[in-house]
Design a protein around this motif. Structure first.
Motif, mmCIF file in Angstrom:
data_model
loop_
_atom_site.group_PDB
_atom_site.id
_atom_site.type_symbol
_atom_site.label_atom_id
_atom_site.label_comp_id
_atom_site.label_asym_id
_atom_site.label_seq_id
_atom_site.Cartn_x
_atom_site.Cartn_y
_atom_site.Cartn_z
ATOM 1 N N LEU A 21 -7.087 -6.698 -4.576
ATOM 2 C CA LEU A 21 -7.669 -6.308 -5.428
ATOM 3 C C LEU A 21 -9.181 -6.810 -5.417
ATOM 4 C CD1 LEU A 21 -8.515 -4.366 -8.517
ATOM 5 C CD2 LEU A 21 -7.473 -6.143 -9.584
ATOM 6 N N PHE A 52 -8.894 -2.697 -3.350
ATOM 7 C CA PHE A 52 -9.612 -1.611 -4.853
ATOM 8 C C PHE A 52 -10.455 -2.873 -5.161
ATOM 9 C CE2 PHE A 52 -5.929 -0.177 -4.271
ATOM 10 C CZ PHE A 52 -5.627 1.854 -3.948
ATOM 11 N N GLY A 81 -11.300 2.476 -3.892
ATOM 12 C CA GLY A 81 -11.527 2.830 -4.202
ATOM 13 C C GLY A 81 -12.042 1.693 -4.810
ATOM 14 N N TYR A 125 -6.512 1.308 -11.838
ATOM 15 C CA TYR A 125 -7.111 0.747 -10.203
ATOM 16 C C TYR A 125 -5.130 0.857 -10.842
ATOM 17 C CZ TYR A 125 -4.216 -3.736 -7.983
ATOM 18 O OH TYR A 125 -3.673 -4.320 -6.726
ATOM 19 N N LYS A 128 -4.273 4.110 -9.274
ATOM 20 C CA LYS A 128 -4.744 4.765 -7.684
ATOM 21 C C LYS A 128 -3.888 4.238 -6.989
ATOM 22 C CE LYS A 128 -7.948 7.236 -8.067
ATOM 23 N NZ LYS A 128 -7.743 8.937 -7.868
ATOM 24 N N ARG A 129 -2.837 2.602 -7.311
ATOM 25 C CA ARG A 129 -2.509 1.906 -6.403
ATOM 26 C C ARG A 129 -1.461 3.062 -6.257
ATOM 27 N NH1 ARG A 129 0.762 -2.815 -6.083
ATOM 28 N NH2 ARG A 129 -0.113 -4.069 -4.309
#
Length: 136
Positions: A21, A52, A81, A125, A128-129
């Motif tokens: 991240l 991300f 993303g 996040y 999506k992860r």
């Protein structure tokens, strides 16, 4: 990459949080030079692994040359993303235009999402992860 890292330049801050991240917070007008600095950081991180990106733009504005620099130099292969925090109407329109430009150039499809707060962005996040872990 396993260690937290942080960069500060001008009124902007970029922070890497393991495992994948990057959280960026921009304040004021982002210039071409700041866009170049940001791109260099993303390139460095993305060359090690895709990540991300959460970008807080609530208190910022993107200079036209900076926007062009991002369109020409950001590589979607660096990103898993992107979630924008605090984007207003103009920022959302600019982001969607950048996403279309990236898509049309054949650089890939990348999700650009929007949240009102960092907490909402982190929840997106995490979702999506988990989705990408199940796909892999």
């Amino acid at each position: 990459m396993t260690a937290h890292r942080e960069w500060m330049f001008g009124t902007n801050r970029v922070r890497f949080e393991p495992p994948d991240l990057v959280v960026a917070k921009y304040s004021g007008l982002t210039s071409l030079e700041e866009a170049r600095r940001t791109t260099a950081i993303y390139r460095e991180l993305g060359s090690q692994q895709p990540f991300f990106l959460i970008v807080d733009v609530a208190e910022s504005e993107l200079d036209k040359k900076a926007r062009e620099h991002f369109i020409q130099n950001l590589r979607t292969e660096w990103l898993l993303g992107v979630v924008y925090v605090g984007a207003g109407f103009v920022q959302k329109a600019a982001t969607k235009a950048m996403a279309i430009a990236i898509y049309v150039t054949g650089k890939s499809h990348l999700d650009f999402l929007f949240a009102n707060t960092e907490a909402e962005a982190r929840a997106l996040y995490e979702r999506k992860r988990k989705e990408q872990v199940h796909v892999a």
